[in-house]
Enzyme design. Sequence first.
Site, PDB file in Angstrom:
ATOM      1  N   GLU A  93     -18.103 -38.500  20.273  1.00  0.00           N
ATOM      2  CA  GLU A  93     -19.045 -39.458  20.836  1.00  0.00           C
ATOM      3  C   GLU A  93     -18.344 -40.492  21.689  1.00  0.00           C
ATOM      4  OE1 GLU A  93     -22.778 -39.145  17.815  1.00  0.00           O
ATOM      5  OE2 GLU A  93     -21.334 -40.697  17.375  1.00  0.00           O
ATOM      6  N   CYS A 106     -16.311 -47.145  25.241  1.00  0.00           N
ATOM      7  CA  CYS A 106     -15.601 -46.910  23.981  1.00  0.00           C
ATOM      8  C   CYS A 106     -15.308 -45.401  23.906  1.00  0.00           C
ATOM      9  CB  CYS A 106     -16.510 -47.379  22.850  1.00  0.00           C
ATOM     10  SG  CYS A 106     -15.806 -47.166  21.232  1.00  0.00           S
ATOM     11  N   CYS A 113     -11.187 -37.963  11.958  1.00  0.00           N
ATOM     12  CA  CYS A 113     -10.011 -38.804  11.688  1.00  0.00           C
ATOM     13  C   CYS A 113      -9.526 -38.519  10.277  1.00  0.00           C
ATOM     14  CB  CYS A 113     -10.351 -40.278  11.835  1.00  0.00           C
ATOM     15  SG  CYS A 113      -8.914 -41.355  11.599  1.00  0.00           S
ATOM     16  N   CYS A 117     -10.589 -44.316   6.128  1.00  0.00           N
ATOM     17  CA  CYS A 117     -10.939 -45.680   5.746  1.00  0.00           C
ATOM     18  C   CYS A 117     -12.285 -45.625   5.029  1.00  0.00           C
ATOM     19  CB  CYS A 117     -10.997 -46.587   6.979  1.00  0.00           C
ATOM     20  SG  CYS A 117      -9.395 -46.657   7.817  1.00  0.00           S
ATOM     21  N   CYS A 120     -15.794 -46.065   6.976  1.00  0.00           N
ATOM     22  CA  CYS A 120     -15.920 -45.500   8.325  1.00  0.00           C
ATOM     23  C   CYS A 120     -16.524 -44.102   8.283  1.00  0.00           C
ATOM     24  CB  CYS A 120     -14.531 -45.454   8.971  1.00  0.00           C
ATOM     25  SG  CYS A 120     -14.517 -44.582  10.553  1.00  0.00           S
ATOM     26  N   CYS A 342     -20.190 -49.675  16.342  1.00  0.00           N
ATOM     27  CA  CYS A 342     -18.851 -49.412  15.849  1.00  0.00           C
ATOM     28  C   CYS A 342     -18.881 -48.723  14.484  1.00  0.00           C
ATOM     29  CB  CYS A 342     -18.185 -50.769  15.670  1.00  0.00           C
ATOM     30  SG  CYS A 342     -16.544 -50.812  16.218  1.00  0.00           S
TER      31      CYS A 342
HETATM   32  N1  SAH Z   1      -8.910 -45.597  14.384  1.00  0.00           N
HETATM   33  C1  SAH Z   1      -8.856 -46.789  15.118  1.00  0.00           C
HETATM   34  C2  SAH Z   1      -9.884 -46.871  16.218  1.00  0.00           C
HETATM   35  C3  SAH Z   1     -11.251 -46.327  15.966  1.00  0.00           C
HETATM   36  S1  SAH Z   1     -12.257 -47.210  14.841  1.00  0.00           S
HETATM   37  C4  SAH Z   1      -8.974 -47.989  14.199  1.00  0.00           C
HETATM   38  O1  SAH Z   1      -9.283 -47.808  13.024  1.00  0.00           O
HETATM   39  O2  SAH Z   1      -8.718 -49.089  14.657  1.00  0.00           O
HETATM   40  C5  SAH Z   1     -12.760 -48.642  15.780  1.00  0.00           C
HETATM   41  C6  SAH Z   1     -13.125 -49.846  14.929  1.00  0.00           C
HETATM   42  O3  SAH Z   1     -14.363 -49.627  14.212  1.00  0.00           O
HETATM   43  C7  SAH Z   1     -12.079 -50.163  13.866  1.00  0.00           C
HETATM   44  O4  SAH Z   1     -11.808 -51.540  13.801  1.00  0.00           O
HETATM   45  C8  SAH Z   1     -12.791 -49.707  12.613  1.00  0.00           C
HETATM   46  O5  SAH Z   1     -12.251 -50.285  11.478  1.00  0.00           O
HETATM   47  C9  SAH Z   1     -14.213 -50.105  12.896  1.00  0.00           C
HETATM   48  N2  SAH Z   1     -15.206 -49.486  12.015  1.00  0.00           N
HETATM   49  C10 SAH Z   1     -15.137 -48.275  11.419  1.00  0.00           C
HETATM   50  N3  SAH Z   1     -16.251 -48.059  10.675  1.00  0.00           N
HETATM   51  C11 SAH Z   1     -17.033 -49.161  10.811  1.00  0.00           C
HETATM   52  C12 SAH Z   1     -18.333 -49.524  10.301  1.00  0.00           C
HETATM   53  N4  SAH Z   1     -19.029 -48.701   9.549  1.00  0.00           N
HETATM   54  N5  SAH Z   1     -18.820 -50.722  10.658  1.00  0.00           N
HETATM   55  C13 SAH Z   1     -18.127 -51.541  11.473  1.00  0.00           C
HETATM   56  N6  SAH Z   1     -16.913 -51.249  11.982  1.00  0.00           N
HETATM   57  C14 SAH Z   1     -16.364 -50.068  11.658  1.00  0.00           C
HETATM   58 FE1  SF4 Z   2      -9.920 -43.380  11.334  1.00  0.00          FE
HETATM   59 FE2  SF4 Z   2     -12.208 -44.667  11.001  1.00  0.00          FE
HETATM   60 FE3  SF4 Z   2      -9.999 -45.542   9.786  1.00  0.00          FE
HETATM   61 FE4  SF4 Z   2     -10.233 -45.791  12.456  1.00  0.00          FE
HETATM   62  S1  SF4 Z   2     -11.508 -46.810  10.898  1.00  0.00           S
HETATM   63  S2  SF4 Z   2      -8.428 -45.041  11.281  1.00  0.00           S
HETATM   64  S3  SF4 Z   2     -11.389 -43.916  12.916  1.00  0.00           S
HETATM   65  S4  SF4 Z   2     -11.033 -43.574   9.398  1.00  0.00           S
END
Ligand code: SAH
Ligand code: SF4
Length: 366
Positions: A93, A106, A113, A117, A120, A342
């Site tokens: 996406e 973006c 991934c 996390c 996420c 995000c």
């Molecule tokens: N992997 C990289 C970049 C992609 S994620 C990273 O983790 O930085 C981009 C941003 O979205 C990151 O700051 C991540 O922590 C945030 N993010 C992921 N899931 C989210 C959610 N459900 N709500 C808000 N932010 C989220």
């Molecule tokens: Fe991967 Fe999502 Fe963690 Fe970014 S926030 S490193 S996309 S699992």
Amino acid sequence: MTTPANFFNLTLPELQQFFIDLGEKPYRATQIMKWVYHRGVIDITQMTDLSKVLRDKLVNLLQFRLPEIESEKISHDGTRKWLIRVDEKNCIEMVFIPETDRGTLCVSSQVGCALDCSFCSTGKQGFSRNLHQFEIIGQVWLANTRLGYYNGPQGNRIITNVVMMGMGEPLLNFDNVVRAMDLMKDDLGFNLSTKRVTLSTSGVVPTIDKLAATTRVALAVSLHAPNDPLRDVLVPINRSYPISELLEACRRYSQTNNDDPITFEYVMLAGINDSEKEARQLATLLKDFPAKVNLIPFNPFPDSGYTCSRKQDIDRFRDILMQSGLITITRKTRGDDIDAACGQLVGQVVARAQRYHKTAQVELRT
Ligand code: SAH
Ligand code: SF4
């Protein structure tokens, strides 16, 4: 017959070499770059400043392969989300967020991934594969095309900023991401300034140093917790690279780049990381650091197990950080009616094993 090279997989020096190998002048590369990235033309027969003989020859030697747009959604606030097919099984996406003074794209770096996390949705799907250079730079080209940039008045930018904040961890696809970001910044590419291309990482520490040594872009770090026990749970890569190591790498990165500030992203999770205590801990942690803090309201997705902090808790958190002198911004949630916010980017991913991350980390450690 040799397979044609894909233009979107080449850097400028590689394209120049391609022409030298053909017995042509290297400035042919400049001409083609302008056609593709400045004017949006990918049909070689339309590149009229190349001789007819050369165009006929190139038809079989150079292709312009891009991923395909599968669908497009437009939010009531103007945010657009595209589902992009990268192979038979997988989609990624991409999101465009228009604001009065800028337009931010973006971009994704991986299919899924591996870093998992806990809040996420991309992480929940697991990892499938790295995107190729053409699939990363191709996202910017496709977005420009869909947004009508190439039909509009010359030089009137629509995409002013690119953030590597889509699906995936960009530092675990280092080479392709850096090559694509360099094209975003190149005058013959999308000509964006170094401050307008941002890489966001969850904290792959050794690769932050490698990034500083390789190219110059703005850095955003997904911190999300002010102490290791909490960050170990939210951002599991913290167990390999704890906060102190991460902040040292950030400091080195900033020093290498003229003291540019680092943006720290902090997702606001109700009852998890949003108390006054955590705000004060974060303020102490980032004291005297060239930092900006971006508070991101948590974007819920089914079965996440988390909820977003209340507005008054986010405001209190922000006020504590501001009182301690930290520049703090609460990110507006955009495109929520089309799940474009995000962390809601899910694509359509056929996940392979999670082994990749562990292997990658072992390699990085050695
Ligand atoms: N992997 C990289 C970049 C992609 S994620 C990273 O983790 O930085 C981009 C941003 O979205 C990151 O700051 C991540 O922590 C945030 N993010 C992921 N899931 C989210 C959610 N459900 N709500 C808000 N932010 C989220
Ligand atoms: Fe991967 Fe999502 Fe963690 Fe970014 S926030 S490193 S996309 S699992």
